[in-house]
Scaffold this active site. Sequence first.
Site, PDB file in Angstrom:
ATOM      1  N   SER A 193      23.104 -28.900  70.996  1.00 25.83           N
ATOM      2  CA  SER A 193      23.244 -29.048  69.558  1.00 25.83           C
ATOM      3  C   SER A 193      21.870 -29.126  68.893  1.00 25.83           C
ATOM      4  CB  SER A 193      24.102 -30.280  69.258  1.00 25.83           C
ATOM      5  OG  SER A 193      24.536 -30.286  67.923  1.00 25.83           O
ATOM      6  N   ASP A 216      34.649 -24.984  67.599  1.00 28.90           N
ATOM      7  CA  ASP A 216      33.617 -25.857  67.033  1.00 28.90           C
ATOM      8  C   ASP A 216      33.881 -26.118  65.553  1.00 28.90           C
ATOM      9  OD1 ASP A 216      31.252 -27.158  66.279  1.00 28.90           O
ATOM     10  OD2 ASP A 216      30.042 -25.988  67.684  1.00 28.90           O
ATOM     11  N   HIS A 219      32.943 -28.876  69.639  1.00 28.29           N
ATOM     12  CA  HIS A 219      31.500 -28.996  69.762  1.00 28.29           C
ATOM     13  C   HIS A 219      31.076 -29.706  71.050  1.00 28.29           C
ATOM     14  CE1 HIS A 219      27.548 -28.782  67.896  1.00 28.29           C
ATOM     15  NE2 HIS A 219      27.357 -30.065  68.154  1.00 28.29           N
TER      16      HIS A 219
END
Length: 301
Positions: free
Chosen positions: A65, A184, A240
């Site tokens: 991320s 996501d 995610h």
Amino acid sequence: MHFAVCVTLFCISVCMNLHISVFMEIGDGSWDSWTMPLLEQTSIACEKVKNMSELSEGYNIVGLSQGSMIGRGIIEFCDGGPPVQNFISLAGPHAGTASIPFCGSALICILLDSLIKSEIYSNYVQEHLAPSGYLKIPTDMTDYLKGCRFLPKLNNEINGTRNSTYKERFASLQNLVLIMFEDDTVLIPKETSWFGYYPDGAFDPILPAQETKLYTEDWIGLKTLDEAGKVKFINVSGNHLQISKSDMKKYIVPYLEDQASAPTEQTVTESSSYEWLSRLCYLFKDLIGLNEDQPLLHTTY
């Protein structure tokens, strides 16, 4: 030996003779991850890797991320740093995100929410909210290019000030592995994990990476890497960072096994894959505070 170092939300590895894992932390952990400007986080990480003699012959980065942005910052900005060979990015907001990632209801999130409601490209917010460094509102491009302090530099977006060194360093990667998560809901749009994004001035349509100016004009060397067959666009199921062990073994572990070339299934033995998979599981779980009963990776926002 495989040498691995985890810093905030990215992991560094280098091939040697033994398996070693070392943890580094930028600032005060999660608080600084949210509030320290990304250029400052990148500078700290740069100095740390430069001071590690084990990395001098080259190493790999696995970015998670926001950690993917710090990883790219090391690749492009770290003067005098050791060479990065393989860069594996999981859910990295490489082309930006049109929404601040979900935080939650903790005190830090309440404080950050008050910052979010102010001008995102103001000096104050840019200095106190790390994700503001890659927030890209497509209908506010003038303020974005003028006020956003990290992503325009990282992506060589500002005409007349593009840095050829950033492009040369990024294009020197042996492999670039971009992992997008099918469900996501943190990154807006999810295609930013592949450098896809909205066109300037609109929220529709979502352009694939190959149709963006960053790619067609090759601002950072992404087109160069892609045409050389060095970019892997990987799509996995899950929200995610909710990656399965099998997908980790298939898409991440091989690039930590052999730095000399792009790995194949034939070059990765079952035993060596299992050892690295186990270590990755441990590193990622410990890094984001999961216990054995929780999903392997989940959002930390």
